[in-house]
Design an enzyme around this catalytic site. Structure first.
Site, mmCIF file in Angstrom:
data_model
loop_
_atom_site.group_PDB
_atom_site.id
_atom_site.type_symbol
_atom_site.label_atom_id
_atom_site.label_comp_id
_atom_site.label_asym_id
_atom_site.label_seq_id
_atom_site.Cartn_x
_atom_site.Cartn_y
_atom_site.Cartn_z
ATOM 1 N N CYS A 1 -8.387 11.967 -8.080
ATOM 2 C CA CYS A 1 -9.334 13.046 -7.797
ATOM 3 C C CYS A 1 -10.663 12.544 -7.215
ATOM 4 C CB CYS A 1 -9.668 13.796 -9.071
ATOM 5 S SG CYS A 1 -8.254 14.604 -9.801
ATOM 6 N N ARG B 1 -8.009 10.462 -1.927
ATOM 7 C CA ARG B 1 -7.916 10.191 -3.360
ATOM 8 C C ARG B 1 -7.048 11.210 -4.080
ATOM 9 N NH1 ARG B 1 -12.245 6.833 -5.261
ATOM 10 N NH2 ARG B 1 -11.792 7.596 -7.340
ATOM 11 N N TRP C 1 -5.744 15.560 -7.787
ATOM 12 C CA TRP C 1 -4.399 14.993 -7.913
ATOM 13 C C TRP C 1 -4.006 15.318 -9.349
ATOM 14 C CZ3 TRP C 1 -1.907 11.260 -10.921
ATOM 15 C CH2 TRP C 1 -0.657 10.845 -10.455
ATOM 16 N N ASN D 1 -12.654 13.777 -12.906
ATOM 17 C CA ASN D 1 -11.614 12.808 -12.567
ATOM 18 C C ASN D 1 -11.283 12.074 -13.859
ATOM 19 O OD1 ASN D 1 -11.694 9.646 -10.733
ATOM 20 N ND2 ASN D 1 -9.968 10.771 -11.471
ATOM 21 N N GLY D 2 -9.995 12.047 -14.215
ATOM 22 C CA GLY D 2 -9.609 11.332 -15.425
ATOM 23 C C GLY D 2 -8.660 12.140 -16.280
ATOM 24 N N GLU E 1 7.834 -5.446 -0.955
ATOM 25 C CA GLU E 1 6.752 -4.670 -0.348
ATOM 26 C C GLU E 1 7.301 -3.789 0.782
ATOM 27 O OE1 GLU E 1 3.941 -3.724 -0.977
ATOM 28 O OE2 GLU E 1 2.855 -3.333 0.876
ATOM 29 N N LYS F 1 6.933 0.221 0.899
ATOM 30 C CA LYS F 1 6.305 0.930 2.037
ATOM 31 C C LYS F 1 7.238 2.016 2.549
ATOM 32 C CE LYS F 1 3.084 0.069 1.782
ATOM 33 N NZ LYS F 1 2.221 -0.743 1.010
ATOM 34 N N GLU G 1 7.563 4.976 0.027
ATOM 35 C CA GLU G 1 6.386 5.809 -0.253
ATOM 36 C C GLU G 1 5.972 6.674 0.935
ATOM 37 O OE1 GLU G 1 2.912 3.637 -1.663
ATOM 38 O OE2 GLU G 1 3.209 2.067 -0.212
ATOM 39 N N HIS H 1 25.792 -9.891 -7.261
ATOM 40 C CA HIS H 1 25.792 -9.559 -8.690
ATOM 41 C C HIS H 1 25.661 -8.053 -8.914
ATOM 42 C CE1 HIS H 1 25.737 -13.744 -9.883
ATOM 43 N NE2 HIS H 1 24.805 -13.956 -8.961
ATOM 44 N N LYS I 1 -4.645 7.660 -3.555
ATOM 45 C CA LYS I 1 -5.207 6.303 -3.535
ATOM 46 C C LYS I 1 -6.121 6.099 -4.741
ATOM 47 C CE LYS I 1 -6.046 2.926 -0.234
ATOM 48 N NZ LYS I 1 -4.793 2.239 0.076
HETATM 49 N N1 HGA Z 1 -6.770 15.698 -15.539
HETATM 50 C C1 HGA Z 1 -7.373 16.440 -14.471
HETATM 51 C C2 HGA Z 1 -7.952 15.508 -13.428
HETATM 52 C C3 HGA Z 1 -6.849 14.695 -12.794
HETATM 53 C C4 HGA Z 1 -7.317 13.430 -12.093
HETATM 54 O O1 HGA Z 1 -8.367 12.866 -12.336
HETATM 55 N N2 HGA Z 1 -6.473 12.916 -11.213
HETATM 56 O O2 HGA Z 1 -6.796 11.738 -10.602
HETATM 57 C C5 HGA Z 1 -6.412 17.431 -13.843
HETATM 58 O O3 HGA Z 1 -5.194 17.326 -13.992
HETATM 59 O O4 HGA Z 1 -6.891 18.348 -13.196
#
Ligand code: HGA
Length: 609
Positions: free
Chosen positions: A2, A27, A74, A98-99, A482, A486, A489, A505, A604
């Protein structure tokens, strides 16, 4: 993960917020929103999808204000819906987060019992109500935020505004990055400097547990105990050009093509020094590195593969044991520490939460010899490490890491040679030959980039495939890993990598004409072994795509396609062979029409667990 931006000014901040969110979109990009304090009201607009959609909605509703906060999400808790998008609001308090709040369920129950109603499934909404509950008891916004965060377990970066206090914005951080930007009669908060660099380059990086009281004219920072503290002001050297696409179609394409420059910048200090020297890693590094008995590398994703590559170098050149572990595994197991080992953490952003926590765990086990390899100055991991080597890749915006990987490899090779020299196992002639190889590396990387037209032709054959296998041996096995990462993803083709010797194997059972097999096969001591493995695939009807170099003789056939890098670069060969696998993934993704810079479900700077 986020992205957060906030601004307080005597001009309309909405364009600042929108522009900042566009720069932070890498992000997190499942939804976006802004909230502004407008008179004695808080207005917000949120949309799922990209910032551009939210921008259009904000324009339609005529948003215009001197104080506001914004967010790109995110999702971790609650699906991708407009009601789960940030900002979250409680009775005129708006916040972005964010978190992850780990005790959100207990907090939710407590707040429900107090009469608060929840409209979202997020952990974030509890913080809004919690802050409001302290405001309702008479606290001002700063103190309400400080009291609220004391009740939270987990990680957060927050920006908070309230309609009752339209002249201030509160920021708080624990475990997720947040900085304050200092303008002229206006101030900002942001997850990273790219969001605000058009307004200011003067920034304060908040430390763990800090809160900041931000007005137009002032910024006051308090530590986790609520004591006023002075934090250093840094001048960011992030260039605007590095944040723009320029003539490229995607940031990933731009970043792949920047590698000769990125690698050149990263070796500059070594070249200027004319020798491998501990001073490249910071003050007192010789004392830290001289007697190390082994190296423990901790990292995630692409950085982990850089670590795996380095293991071959460290054991063969520096002649000490090296183990490499995924940070999120290491941090939760009972590891046996040898304090004489060097712990090396690798993270592009310097904020990767799992890597940071693994570093903290290693320190708690008695590891004092710590070194980080990061691309973002002043980020959390280098600040928590005894020594640091900054890669000079420049801002990496594409979610799929490219130039960060090759520059990490350069840093790890430099570290290997430095330890070898301190241990007396690197003679002058070998040192000179390694320095020469490094000096020639930008040119060798450019030669690999020149293979692009041939790789485009291959990628068209890859695009319709559902699966792919990547093979390598020895120091090129991590490059196969790698390459597979790549490809999966960004093109969503399922890809797995194996040491070529492992094929028989198990994975050989998967090989048929529908399964392309990519082989990393430059000339090295294991080339003949790889050739045998190729015969095993060929005998089962598999189609092979071999990346070789000028010195590896390969017979081409209908089943075996070969692209050669023009020269054999010896010990640095894995760095050069990272380039064609990046290009293959990029062009396969283009042919499949995926969103290369913002692949689904990813983001990211992984700042959550
Ligand atoms: N937990 C919060 C924020 C998500 C977050 O920081 N993502 O990187 C949510 O789900 O909205």
């Amino acid at each position: 993960m986020c992205g957060i931006v906030g601004a307080i000014a005597d001009r309309d901040v909405v364009p600042v917020l929108i522009d900042g969110l566009k720069r932070l979109e890498y992000r997190g990009y499942d939804s976006a929103g802004i909230a502004v304090v407008d008179g004695d009201d808080v207005r917000r607009v949120r949309r799922t999808g990209r910032v551009a959609e939210m921008e259009a909605a904000a324009a339609q509703e005529g948003f215009n204000a001197t104080l506001g906060i914004g967010h790109t999400r995110w999702a971790t808790h609650g699906g991708v819906t407009e009601t789960n998008a940030h900002p979250h609001v409680s009775h005129g308090v708006a916040l972005v987060h964010n978190g992850i709040i780990e005790n959100h369920e207990q907090q939710r129950e407590k707040l429900r019992a107090m009469g608060y109603e929840f409209e979202s499934q997020t952990d974030t909404e509890v913080i809004a109500h919690l802050i409001h509950s302290f405001l309702a008891q008479g606290a001002d916004l700063l103190s309400a935020v400080q009291q609220a965060v004391r009740e939270l377990h987990g990680a957060y970066a927050l920006a908070v505004v309230s309609r009752k206090e339209p002249g201030r914005m509160i920021a708080a951080r624990m475990g997720c990055p947040l900085l304050v930007g200092l303008g002229d009669g206006e101030n900002f908060v942001a997850s990273d400097v790219s969001a605000i660099v058009q307004a200011t380059r003067r920034v304060i990086f908040l430390e763990e547990g800090d809160t900041a009281d931000v007005t137009r004219a002032s910024v006051a920072v308090y530590d986790g105990n609520g004591e006023a503290v002075q934090r250093d002001v840094h001048i960011s050297d992030v260039s605007l050009a590095s944040l723009e696409l320029g003539p490229y179609r995607h940031f990933m394409q731009k970043e792949i093509h920047e590698q000769p420059r990125a690698v050149g910048d990263t070796i500059e200090a070594v070249m200027d020094n004319g020798a491998f020297s501990a001073s490249l890693f910071g003050e007192g590094a010789a004392d830290v590195l001289r007697d190390v008995e082994g190296v423990q590398i901790l990292a995630c994703g692409t950085s982990y593969y850089a670590g795996l590559t380095a293991r071959y170098w460290i054991e063969s050149i520096a002649k000490i044991p090296c183990s490499v572990e995924i940070a999120s595994e290491y941090r939760y197991r009972d590891a046996v520490a040898n304090p004489k080992n060097l712990v090396v953490t690798i993270s592009q952003s310097g904020e990767t939460l799992d890597t940071m926590e693994a570093l903290k765990y290693a320190k708690s086990l008695g590891h004092a010899k710590t070194l980080s390899i990061c691309n973002v100055p002043e980020s959390a991991i280098p600040r928590a490490s005894r020594l640091v080597y900054y890669t000079r890749a420049g801002a990496e915006i594409g979610v799929a890491s490219t130039k960060a990987f090759t520059t990490q490899l350069v840093a790890l090779f430099t570290l290997t040679c430095t330890i070898a020299k301190l241990r007396g196992v690197l003679d002058d002639a070998t040192e000179a030959s390694y320095l020469d190889a490094l000096r020639q590396l930008p040119g060798s990387v450019q030669h690999a980039l020149n293979l692009e037209p041939q790789i485009v032709a291959w990628s068209e054959r890859f695009a319709p495939k559902q699966h792919a296998l990547f093979l390598g041996r020895g120091v090129h096995y991590p490059i196969a890993l790698e390459g597979a990462l790549k490809l999966k993803e960004i093109s969503y083709i399922h890809a797995e990598a194996y040491p070529a010797g492992e094929l028989k194997h198990g994975p050989l059972a998967l090989v048929d004409e529908a399964m392309p097999v990519v082989v990393i096969a430059p000339n090295d001591a294991l080339l003949e072994k790889v050739k045998s493995n190729i015969q095993e695939v060929r005998a089962r009807g598999g189609e092979m795509f071999v990346f070789a170099d000028a010195d590896s003789q390969f017979g081409e056939s209908e089943q075996v396609h070969v692209i050669r890098t023009p020269r054999h670069v010896g010990v640095l060969s894995p760095i050069v062979h990272a380039i064609p696998v990046q290009l293959l993934a990029y062009h396969a993704a283009l042919a499949r029409g995926t969103d290369v810079d913002k692949p689904r479900n990813l983001a990211k700077s992984v700042t959550v667990e």
